[in-house]
Write a protein that holds these residues in place. Structure first.
Motif, PDB file in Angstrom:
ATOM      1  N   ALA A 117      -8.996  -5.728  -4.516  1.00 41.16           N
ATOM      2  CA  ALA A 117      -9.590  -4.555  -4.321  1.00 41.16           C
ATOM      3  C   ALA A 117      -9.841  -4.290  -2.855  1.00 41.16           C
ATOM      4  O   ALA A 117      -9.903  -3.376  -2.353  1.00 41.16           O
ATOM      5  N   LEU A 151      -4.518   7.044  -1.416  1.00 41.58           N
ATOM      6  CA  LEU A 151      -5.487   6.542  -2.612  1.00 41.58           C
ATOM      7  C   LEU A 151      -6.749   6.450  -1.699  1.00 41.58           C
ATOM      8  O   LEU A 151      -6.786   6.375  -0.376  1.00 41.58           O
ATOM      9  N   ARG A 207       1.902   6.876  -6.519  1.00 38.86           N
ATOM     10  CA  ARG A 207       1.056   7.748  -7.005  1.00 38.86           C
ATOM     11  C   ARG A 207       1.367   9.329  -6.673  1.00 38.86           C
ATOM     12  O   ARG A 207       1.341  10.060  -7.456  1.00 38.86           O
ATOM     13  N   LEU A 243     -11.711   1.716  -7.061  1.00 36.21           N
ATOM     14  CA  LEU A 243     -11.422   0.617  -6.331  1.00 36.21           C
ATOM     15  C   LEU A 243     -12.690   0.203  -5.790  1.00 36.21           C
ATOM     16  O   LEU A 243     -12.845  -1.291  -5.690  1.00 36.21           O
ATOM     17  N   ILE A 301       2.509   1.732  -3.372  1.00 40.11           N
ATOM     18  CA  ILE A 301       1.661   2.517  -4.532  1.00 40.11           C
ATOM     19  C   ILE A 301       1.328   3.869  -4.247  1.00 40.11           C
ATOM     20  O   ILE A 301       1.339   4.804  -4.995  1.00 40.11           O
ATOM     21  N   THR A 325     -10.371   5.800  -6.203  1.00 38.96           N
ATOM     22  CA  THR A 325      -9.046   5.862  -7.129  1.00 38.96           C
ATOM     23  C   THR A 325      -9.493   5.077  -8.456  1.00 38.96           C
ATOM     24  O   THR A 325      -9.867   4.018  -8.202  1.00 38.96           O
ATOM     25  N   TYR A 334       0.744  -1.127  -0.088  1.00 43.20           N
ATOM     26  CA  TYR A 334       0.055   0.032  -0.091  1.00 43.20           C
ATOM     27  C   TYR A 334       0.858   1.196  -0.205  1.00 43.20           C
ATOM     28  O   TYR A 334       0.751   2.238  -0.683  1.00 43.20           O
ATOM     29  N   HIS A 341       1.798   5.089 -12.366  1.00 43.41           N
ATOM     30  CA  HIS A 341       0.788   3.808 -12.071  1.00 43.41           C
ATOM     31  C   HIS A 341       1.482   2.711 -11.054  1.00 43.41           C
ATOM     32  O   HIS A 341       2.768   2.742 -11.552  1.00 43.41           O
ATOM     33  N   VAL A 373      -3.048   0.318 -10.305  1.00 38.08           N
ATOM     34  CA  VAL A 373      -3.728   1.488  -9.666  1.00 38.08           C
ATOM     35  C   VAL A 373      -3.026   2.804 -10.261  1.00 38.08           C
ATOM     36  O   VAL A 373      -1.907   2.658 -10.493  1.00 38.08           O
ATOM     37  N   CYS A 417       0.060  -4.225 -10.124  1.00 33.26           N
ATOM     38  CA  CYS A 417      -0.155  -5.107  -8.708  1.00 33.26           C
ATOM     39  C   CYS A 417      -0.132  -6.369  -9.253  1.00 33.26           C
ATOM     40  O   CYS A 417      -1.059  -7.004  -9.743  1.00 33.26           O
ATOM     41  N   CYS A 474      -8.793   2.445 -11.090  1.00 36.74           N
ATOM     42  CA  CYS A 474      -7.854   1.172 -11.245  1.00 36.74           C
ATOM     43  C   CYS A 474      -8.255   0.322 -12.367  1.00 36.74           C
ATOM     44  O   CYS A 474      -9.383   0.918 -12.914  1.00 36.74           O
TER      45      CYS A 474
END
Lengths: 288, 288
Positions: B194, B213, B153, B237, B149, B217, B146, B158, B254, B161, B219
């Motif tokens: 998700a 996020l 961001r 998500l 990510i 967001t 997380y 991007h 993401v 995952c 995805c």
């Protein structure tokens, strides 16, 4: 149907079986000829595929998409791209035009430098943002990729550097005179890329900046990846300036933090002394 | 010679022509069967290649490398990997063992999720570090992906995952009893991924953390990329939690900052309302 077909990285036989079947079934086959090249030319591909190819330069793809897509709702058209079809922005544009015209499309994937670079021994999931190095001119010397490399390195990540390709470029003079005379193709070498990076390092050092990489940073130069005569060379940036990796295409990786298994793999193709500056941070990581 | 051959992502016909020729010339052919799967099984591949395949599970590759490499200095042995051979660490290990044993090796590349993901419309050079999502257990709920990510961001990038695959796993009970009884294979779905991400978002929100996020967001969920029945779904998500993309393998992207052309491409496969939260930052960038 519009087929977007990746050709992979080496020669004619690097197309997938599915891709070859599609090429052979299409009534028109375009070869995208400006974002990358194989080690063999159009004629070799034509002989191998048993099909005539239409060269698609940037002008045709960006301004003549209608010509490429003509009748693709009733017949099959193939658009061949070195590597994988979704490396370059312009091919999204072709897909969008096809969709707008009600033409179905299908992608047949293949290896590209973005994943094949893993064979140098660096783990793909330890790469950060990919950068592009362009040929400097007298008046245009961009450095933004240097900062991205440093940002990746600060996060412990490797950076794949795609090196500039100039195909069918006009000189400013000829462009201003409206003369469609094209310069000879140019492909940035690993040596040239290393030299540019070192020029930036020296400039930043003179400016008193903190350096995110140095002449001793371990890098990997690759040439003709996927071809029979591919070269992988692990060396410091300084060493790479005087390395001749031969014919195009070349790419460069600037390493971030190295895992011991990555170091073992890099050692397989290392210049003498290249890895001597690696410091063991702890039992599981190295850096330089 | 040891050939490491990528099989690509879809079915038997996604091997390259060069790869197929190599497979057919080898005296032993191993199929790596624990880091990924195709949409077809061993039997379909055997029929297509006209060769018997030896399944290579993690145990064989990590502890039985000598068996794989046996006589590879005098005969040709192929090691087949779904995607490209250099996705997973363990194959570097096989290469190193081959080199130590004086066995030459050759890599035949192919598409992998690391580059084929470009077909969803997001530009590959706008991706940051790739992350892996693992199945949570009652006692182990890692969240480090997380943060990666969020970091991507924050840099506008991007994140691909990769979703967990459990093949030939033993229950803790069976492992402790030394029983070689394996659980049924499990493949993390986009919906499960998700859901995990949303659980982390809610936890962080409860803790008062600034959120990198949110449930809104944008995805992209993909399933069976490269196969005839591949699915690409752009959604928030929150929407993805209730999306059923069907059979494995699934992956999730993401998004970071979006270029208008990327938005146009995402729109081709978007859930209703998925893109409504996009804010135009300036004439050329979007974010959500």
């Amino acid at each position: 149907m519009l087929y977007l077909i990746g050709l992979g990285l080496g020669d004619a036989a690097d197309i997938t079986v599915k891709g070859l079947q599609a090429v052979r079934s299409c009534s028109r086959v375009y070869l995208e000829a400006y974002t990358s090249v194989l080690t063999v030319g159009k004629e070799a591909l034509e002989e191998y595929y048993g099909k005539q190819l239409i060269l698609a330069d940037r002008e045709l793809v960006e301004q003549g998409a209608d010509e490429i897509l003509k009748d693709a709702d009733v017949t099959d058209v193939a658009f061949l791209v070195v590597g994988d079809p979704f490396g370059a922005t312009t091919h999204s544009d072709l897909v969008l035009r096809a969709v707008q015209a009600g033409i179905p499309y299908r992608v047949i994937h293949n290896a590209s430098i973005m994943n094949a670079i893993g064979c140098c021994g660096l783990q793909l999931y330890n790469f950060g943002e990919t950068v592009s190095l362009v040929f400097w001119t007298e008046t245009w010397r961009p450095e933004s990729y240097y900062d991205k490399i440093c940002k990746n390195r600060a996060a412990g990540l490797h950076t794949l550097c795609l090196l500039d390709i100039k195909l069918k470029e006009q000189s400013v003079e000829n462009m201003m005179r409206g003369k469609k005379i094209f310069e000879p193709p140019r492909f940035m070498t690993v040596s040239q890329a290393a030299d540019q990076l070192i020029q930036i390092i020296r400039k930043r050092r003179d400016e008193g900046a903190e350096l995110g990489l140095t002449e001793d940073t371990v890098c990997v130069g690759v040439a003709r990846l996927g071809a029979d005569d591919q070269v992988i060379r692990t060396a410091t940036l300084r060493q790479l300036v005087s390395c001749d990796l031969g014919l195009p295409l070349h790419s460069l990786v600037v390493t971030g933090q190295l895992h011991p298994l990555e170091v073992d793999m890099l050692r397989l193709n290392a210049e003498p002394g290249a890895l001597q500056h690696l410091r063991t941070v702890d039992s599981s990581t190295y850096t330089s």
